[in-house]
Scaffold this motif. Structure first.
Motif, short mmCIF file in Angstrom:
data_model
loop_
_atom_site.label_atom_id
_atom_site.label_comp_id
_atom_site.label_asym_id
_atom_site.label_seq_id
_atom_site.Cartn_x
_atom_site.Cartn_y
_atom_site.Cartn_z
N PRO A 110 34.65 34.17 38.73
CA PRO A 110 33.81 35.02 39.58
C PRO A 110 32.42 34.44 39.84
N ILE A 167 31.56 41.38 42.68
CA ILE A 167 32.49 40.29 42.37
C ILE A 167 32.07 39.58 41.08
N VAL A 173 39.12 36.90 39.39
CA VAL A 173 39.22 36.95 40.85
C VAL A 173 40.36 36.03 41.28
N THR A 200 40.16 41.44 42.86
CA THR A 200 39.37 41.44 41.63
C THR A 200 40.01 42.32 40.58
#
Length: 211
Positions: A110, A167, A173, A200
């Motif tokens: 991420p 995020i 991710v 995610t």
């Protein structure tokens, strides 16, 4: 689509319209059953193109099941997934080269994924990331419609950092990286990398996802 039994990718053709997706609340993680026939004349690299019939929407997958499907289709890197060597700053497969597929799944740290304004088209957004091989891919188009609409809304409000912060706060991710149909935006003709899906875990933006 990904066959949950074989891990094989299927691209239903013709594409679903935006209206059909909205009317039936079709989002990433949706479960379908149906009959699929691969196009024998599909041109490399879009070998996943398939016609379909008796397609029935069965509802959303659980977060755990959706993640398992992504893991079963996972490649170590962009180059590994396409079995193709990208030069530094290269974002396309040359029209004269062949690759084995047109869409892959990768996992990205991420902290190595960034959403930002398009440096050439103010008001538009792009995505940059570094994969697990340490190869960076900059300013890729985002074709994940739900995510793009959500992010551009915050871009227009001057709050794109909220998307980035969300995020960055996640543990995992996964990106679906695809190749466009052939086109030549400049002197380079080929199949261009694009970000078809951004997923995610453990959390997701519930107003744009249903898994």
């Amino acid at each position: 689509m990904i066959d949950v039994n074989t891990g094989e990718c299927i691209r239903p053709m013709p594409y679903f319209s935006s209206r059909a997706c909205a009317d039936h609340n079709i989002q990433p993680g949706a479960i379908f059953t149906g009959n699929f026939t691969f196009d024998e004349d599909a041109e490399n690299p879009h070998i996943e193109d398939a016609s379909y019939s008796n397609l029935i929407f069965r509802g959303p997958a659980s977060s755990e099941d959706f993640k398992e499907v992504l893991l079963n289709s996972l490649s170590n890197s962009v180059e590994d997934g396409f079995n193709y060597e990208f030069e530094r700053n290269q974002k396309h497969v040359d029209i004269n080269d062949e690759v084995e597929c047109s869409i892959i799944t990768i996992e990205v740290d991420p902290a190595e994924l960034h959403i930002h304004e398009d440096q050439y088209n103010p008001g538009k957004i792009k995505l940059s990331f570094t994969d697990q091989d340490g190869h960076s891919y900059r300013y890729l188009s985002i074709t994940d419609r739900g995510f793009y609409d959500y992010a551009i809304m915050h871009q227009n409000d001057g709050e794109l950092d909220r998307v980035q912060d969300f995020i960055s706060s996640q543990d995992e991710v996964y990106l679906r990286i695809g190749l466009s149909r052939a086109y030549s935006p400049d002197h380079r003709n080929g199949y261009w990398l694009q970000v078809n899906g951004i997923y995610t875990f453990p959390d997701y933006q519930r107003n744009i996802r249903s898994y």
